[in-house]
Design a protein around this motif. Sequence first.
Motif, PDB file in Angstrom:
ATOM      1  N   ARG A 355      42.695  55.694  54.143  1.00 55.94           N
ATOM      2  CA  ARG A 355      42.099  56.929  53.627  1.00 55.94           C
ATOM      3  C   ARG A 355      41.327  56.653  52.336  1.00 55.94           C
ATOM      4  NH1 ARG A 355      42.889  60.761  50.024  1.00 55.94           N
ATOM      5  NH2 ARG A 355      44.743  59.748  49.167  1.00 55.94           N
ATOM      6  N   LEU A 356      41.886  55.835  51.437  1.00 58.96           N
ATOM      7  CA  LEU A 356      41.207  55.485  50.189  1.00 58.96           C
ATOM      8  C   LEU A 356      39.931  54.698  50.464  1.00 58.96           C
ATOM      9  CD1 LEU A 356      44.317  54.466  48.045  1.00 58.96           C
ATOM     10  CD2 LEU A 356      42.906  56.519  47.744  1.00 58.96           C
ATOM     11  N   LEU A 357      39.957  53.861  51.476  1.00 58.01           N
ATOM     12  CA  LEU A 357      38.781  53.066  51.828  1.00 58.01           C
ATOM     13  C   LEU A 357      37.695  53.909  52.497  1.00 58.01           C
ATOM     14  CD1 LEU A 357      40.570  49.875  53.168  1.00 58.01           C
ATOM     15  CD2 LEU A 357      39.068  49.970  51.172  1.00 58.01           C
ATOM     16  N   SER A 358      38.030  55.113  52.920  1.00 61.60           N
ATOM     17  CA  SER A 358      37.067  55.992  53.583  1.00 61.60           C
ATOM     18  C   SER A 358      36.324  56.887  52.604  1.00 61.60           C
ATOM     19  CB  SER A 358      37.786  56.869  54.620  1.00 61.60           C
ATOM     20  OG  SER A 358      38.391  56.081  55.612  1.00 61.60           O
ATOM     21  N   ARG A 359      36.690  56.838  51.325  1.00 57.97           N
ATOM     22  CA  ARG A 359      36.024  57.676  50.331  1.00 57.97           C
ATOM     23  C   ARG A 359      34.607  57.169  50.052  1.00 57.97           C
ATOM     24  NH1 ARG A 359      40.687  58.710  45.655  1.00 57.97           N
ATOM     25  NH2 ARG A 359      41.950  60.186  46.874  1.00 57.97           N
ATOM     26  N   GLU A 360      33.773  58.041  49.505  1.00 57.69           N
ATOM     27  CA  GLU A 360      32.401  57.641  49.189  1.00 57.69           C
ATOM     28  C   GLU A 360      32.378  56.573  48.105  1.00 57.69           C
ATOM     29  OE1 GLU A 360      29.871  60.885  48.257  1.00 57.69           O
ATOM     30  OE2 GLU A 360      30.018  61.805  50.245  1.00 57.69           O
ATOM     31  N   ARG A 361      33.389  56.600  47.217  1.00 56.42           N
ATOM     32  CA  ARG A 361      33.491  55.604  46.145  1.00 56.42           C
ATOM     33  C   ARG A 361      34.832  54.900  46.284  1.00 56.42           C
ATOM     34  NH1 ARG A 361      30.668  56.217  40.935  1.00 56.42           N
ATOM     35  NH2 ARG A 361      31.274  54.497  39.565  1.00 56.42           N
ATOM     36  N   VAL A 362      34.807  53.604  46.586  1.00 59.71           N
ATOM     37  CA  VAL A 362      36.019  52.813  46.795  1.00 59.71           C
ATOM     38  C   VAL A 362      36.241  51.950  45.562  1.00 59.71           C
ATOM     39  CG1 VAL A 362      37.110  51.045  48.214  1.00 59.71           C
ATOM     40  CG2 VAL A 362      35.674  52.810  49.286  1.00 59.71           C
ATOM     41  N   LYS A 363      37.421  52.064  44.955  1.00 59.38           N
ATOM     42  CA  LYS A 363      37.703  51.365  43.703  1.00 59.38           C
ATOM     43  C   LYS A 363      38.794  50.313  43.885  1.00 59.38           C
ATOM     44  CE  LYS A 363      36.446  55.225  40.661  1.00 59.38           C
ATOM     45  NZ  LYS A 363      36.857  56.047  39.501  1.00 59.38           N
ATOM     46  N   PHE A 364      38.460  49.078  43.558  1.00 63.15           N
ATOM     47  CA  PHE A 364      39.438  47.995  43.489  1.00 63.15           C
ATOM     48  C   PHE A 364      39.632  47.605  42.025  1.00 63.15           C
ATOM     49  CE2 PHE A 364      37.371  47.129  47.685  1.00 63.15           C
ATOM     50  CZ  PHE A 364      38.483  47.359  48.485  1.00 63.15           C
ATOM     51  N   ARG A 365      40.871  47.309  41.658  1.00 62.80           N
ATOM     52  CA  ARG A 365      41.151  46.826  40.304  1.00 62.80           C
ATOM     53  C   ARG A 365      42.020  45.585  40.400  1.00 62.80           C
ATOM     54  NH1 ARG A 365      45.114  48.154  36.253  1.00 62.80           N
ATOM     55  NH2 ARG A 365      45.993  49.716  37.684  1.00 62.80           N
ATOM     56  N   LEU A 366      41.596  44.535  39.713  1.00 60.26           N
ATOM     57  CA  LEU A 366      42.349  43.292  39.696  1.00 60.26           C
ATOM     58  C   LEU A 366      42.740  42.949  38.268  1.00 60.26           C
ATOM     59  CD1 LEU A 366      39.832  42.788  41.993  1.00 60.26           C
ATOM     60  CD2 LEU A 366      41.458  40.942  42.482  1.00 60.26           C
ATOM     61  N   CYS A 367      44.021  42.715  38.049  1.00 67.03           N
ATOM     62  CA  CYS A 367      44.522  42.290  36.755  1.00 67.03           C
ATOM     63  C   CYS A 367      44.884  40.812  36.867  1.00 67.03           C
ATOM     64  CB  CYS A 367      45.753  43.098  36.352  1.00 67.03           C
ATOM     65  SG  CYS A 367      45.492  44.887  36.395  1.00 67.03           S
ATOM     66  N   LEU A 368      44.188  39.960  36.123  1.00 68.12           N
ATOM     67  CA  LEU A 368      44.430  38.515  36.202  1.00 68.12           C
ATOM     68  C   LEU A 368      45.507  38.065  35.219  1.00 68.12           C
ATOM     69  CD1 LEU A 368      40.818  37.108  36.674  1.00 68.12           C
ATOM     70  CD2 LEU A 368      42.332  38.235  38.301  1.00 68.12           C
ATOM     71  N   ASN A 369      45.736  38.879  34.155  1.00 65.51           N
ATOM     72  CA  ASN A 369      46.824  38.624  33.195  1.00 65.51           C
ATOM     73  C   ASN A 369      46.755  37.235  32.573  1.00 65.51           C
ATOM     74  OD1 ASN A 369      48.290  41.200  33.491  1.00 65.51           O
ATOM     75  ND2 ASN A 369      48.631  40.496  35.587  1.00 65.51           N
ATOM     76  N   LEU A 370      45.522  36.855  32.181  1.00 67.72           N
ATOM     77  CA  LEU A 370      45.311  35.562  31.528  1.00 67.72           C
ATOM     78  C   LEU A 370      44.665  35.684  30.156  1.00 67.72           C
ATOM     79  CD1 LEU A 370      43.907  33.483  34.542  1.00 67.72           C
ATOM     80  CD2 LEU A 370      46.205  33.349  33.567  1.00 67.72           C
ATOM     81  N   GLY A 371      43.985  36.788  29.897  1.00 66.28           N
ATOM     82  CA  GLY A 371      43.262  36.930  28.642  1.00 66.28           C
ATOM     83  C   GLY A 371      42.769  38.347  28.453  1.00 66.28           C
ATOM     84  N   GLU A 372      41.660  38.488  27.701  1.00 61.93           N
ATOM     85  CA  GLU A 372      41.135  39.811  27.353  1.00 61.93           C
ATOM     86  C   GLU A 372      39.831  40.154  28.065  1.00 61.93           C
ATOM     87  OE1 GLU A 372      42.862  41.852  25.391  1.00 61.93           O
ATOM     88  OE2 GLU A 372      44.394  40.272  25.304  1.00 61.93           O
TER      89      GLU A 372
END
Length: 395
Positions: A355-372
């Motif tokens: 359902r989230l992938l079917s929205r007009e705006r699809v948001k992915f967030r990746l946290c690498l937790n290595l720096g700023e």
Amino acid sequence: MKLQFLDMGTVTSPRGFLAGAVIREGLGLGILFSEAACRAAGLFTRNQIKAASVKLSQRRLEEGRARAVVVNRGCANAGTGEKGMADAEEMAHLAATKLNLPPEEVLVASTGVIGTYLPLPQIRQAVEEVELSSEGGHEFARAILTTDRVPKEAGMTLELGGKRVVIGGVAKGAGMIHPDLATMLCFLTTDAMVEPAFLRQALKEAVDNSFNLITVDGDTSPNDTVVILANGLAGNPVLTADSPDGARFREALKEACLQLAQLIAQDGEGATRLIEVQVEGALSLEDARLAARTIASSPLVKAAVYGSDPNWGRIIAALGRSGARVEESKVELYLGQLCLFRGQPLPFDREEASRLLSRERVKFRLCLNLGEGKATSWGCDLSPEYVTINSAYTT
């Protein structure tokens, strides 16, 4: 006065800017003109094959001055050798004569099919027919479209030094979008008084945080052009890197570019969804940008979004090949607020993910937790229509 977006804002919203266009089958031509002298700056493609318009405009901007831009669509005038350069100079000369300007103050931009020559007889007639007005920005924006479905325009106002300042802009682009500065053209105007070196610096920062972070298909055009003209008619104190209002102007210019860049990504050829990839906690800003752009441009990720398929492994795989420093055990991946991966796979509701992938705006967030380091890139899904458009572009 806080930064305010203008309804129907466009490239002629700032004081003293006029534009006009002619649109007919196989040809669009637009002219943008400032009634006052301008400081000017530009950024161009890093593709080693450069259109004649790019070479000419780069050369003319070395002095940091320009008052007009003439743009055609239908023919990129790239890969056209000495004749292509002579044709670009003739196109600028035609516009300069109409505007009563020295040819050196007229920039040129072209977009369309690579390897074809400018139709100078039609261009000559179109230049004669163009009627300039302060409302002409909207027609100018339409005249430069190729496979775009909609024009891209923006305008905003803010107060600098007690004076109302306006920034306006138009852009085009739907395919061959993967900028290294994307086919992409952008023309920005402002009535602010800006010191030339600061104008170049502010434009580069704005482009690095906007147009250089969008992708549609991974191809970089030989025609990519971003130009800004600043005529100073707002009457504000001269803006410099050290002036109190310099940072506010820089932020406003970035917002204008961000708005136009997202419109390009959203209007990608055959696109049905806008993809936003946020990367945070990277070792550096460069790593964050590498990771975000690689994921947003991955054909497998784009195809999965088109099919609303929560195949998150494609995102992790793209991250791993991006060139950014990654430690798998520290990576977190979110689709909206739904966490899919935290160093290892997590159970999740696949129907909710679809359902989230079917929205007009699809948001992915990746946290690498290595720096700023953090950055956001924008792209679009990959649909069968993209193949249809580009399999018959010249036929």
